[in-house]
Design a protein around this motif. Sequence first.
Motif, PDB file in Angstrom:
ATOM      1  N   UNK A   4       1.804   2.115  -2.588  1.00  0.00           N
ATOM      2  CA  UNK A   4       1.459   1.432  -1.336  1.00  0.00           C
ATOM      3  C   UNK A   4       0.507   0.259  -1.534  1.00  0.00           C
ATOM      4  N   UNK A   5      -0.376   0.374  -2.520  1.00  0.00           N
ATOM      5  CA  UNK A   5      -1.341  -0.704  -2.770  1.00  0.00           C
ATOM      6  C   UNK A   5      -0.751  -1.834  -3.620  1.00  0.00           C
ATOM      7  N   UNK A   6       0.548  -1.743  -3.923  1.00  0.00           N
ATOM      8  CA  UNK A   6       1.219  -2.777  -4.693  1.00  0.00           C
ATOM      9  C   UNK A   6       1.176  -2.581  -6.192  1.00  0.00           C
ATOM     10  N   UNK A  25       7.557   9.844   6.703  1.00  0.00           N
ATOM     11  CA  UNK A  25       7.467   8.934   7.846  1.00  0.00           C
ATOM     12  C   UNK A  25       6.238   9.302   8.660  1.00  0.00           C
ATOM     13  N   UNK A  26       5.591   8.307   9.231  1.00  0.00           N
ATOM     14  CA  UNK A  26       4.336   8.508   9.958  1.00  0.00           C
ATOM     15  C   UNK A  26       4.506   8.895  11.421  1.00  0.00           C
ATOM     16  N   UNK A  54       7.625   9.010  -0.549  1.00  0.00           N
ATOM     17  CA  UNK A  54       8.392   7.777  -0.436  1.00  0.00           C
ATOM     18  C   UNK A  54       8.680   7.496   1.031  1.00  0.00           C
ATOM     19  N   UNK A  55       7.848   6.676   1.682  1.00  0.00           N
ATOM     20  CA  UNK A  55       8.090   6.331   3.078  1.00  0.00           C
ATOM     21  C   UNK A  55       9.465   5.680   3.251  1.00  0.00           C
ATOM     22  N   UNK A  56      10.103   6.016   4.358  1.00  0.00           N
ATOM     23  CA  UNK A  56      11.439   5.504   4.649  1.00  0.00           C
ATOM     24  C   UNK A  56      11.559   5.285   6.156  1.00  0.00           C
ATOM     25  N   UNK A  67       2.766  -1.379   4.328  1.00  0.00           N
ATOM     26  CA  UNK A  67       2.180  -0.499   3.312  1.00  0.00           C
ATOM     27  C   UNK A  67       0.722  -0.178   3.640  1.00  0.00           C
ATOM     28  N   UNK A  68      -0.045  -1.192   4.060  1.00  0.00           N
ATOM     29  CA  UNK A  68      -1.450  -0.958   4.408  1.00  0.00           C
ATOM     30  C   UNK A  68      -1.574   0.020   5.573  1.00  0.00           C
ATOM     31  N   UNK A  69      -0.732  -0.151   6.591  1.00  0.00           N
ATOM     32  CA  UNK A  69      -0.780   0.736   7.758  1.00  0.00           C
ATOM     33  C   UNK A  69      -0.388   2.164   7.386  1.00  0.00           C
ATOM     34  N   UNK A  70       0.630   2.312   6.553  1.00  0.00           N
ATOM     35  CA  UNK A  70       1.065   3.649   6.122  1.00  0.00           C
ATOM     36  C   UNK A  70      -0.050   4.334   5.341  1.00  0.00           C
TER      37      UNK A  70
END
Length: 153
Positions: A4-6, A25-26, A54-56, A67-70
């Motif tokens: 997420x942080x790249x 998922x959030x 793994x967000x989807x 990514x920052x929000x997740x």
Amino acid sequence: MPLLNGEPCSLSGYRGKVVLIVNTASKCGFTPQYKGLESLYEKYGEKGLVILGFPCDQFGHQEPGSSDEIGAFCEKNYGVTFPVFEKIDVNGDSAAPLYQDLKSAAPGVLGTKKIKWNFTKFLLNRRGEVIARYAPTTKPENLESAILAELES
């Protein structure tokens, strides 16, 4: 694959670990499973368990954030410390190669390869082989005995 942080992260770094891979998922009814996943990670991480999130956003637009929000959501609401990667697709032509491999190795009900919803889980042994696929409704705490069996083998 980027976190997420790249930061780049090679999945080969988890060789020799028992790995639980989850598409997350959030804004899903199963989102509270983050708490159970984090609990398993805290309890068994030092014994060799790694959980990879793994967000989807392919299911009901339930992971719309950046990514920052997740990352902020996972940390603030569930104290997530296990690795969470950048958003990916798990189905279709743009599905991440990892998920293409997971679905081939462990098809779902009636042999379907499609991921049906958020929080589908795959358990891999220390050799990187998929040993089980779990439905989104399977709570993380219900995986504890299977995880322990792999950690002790």
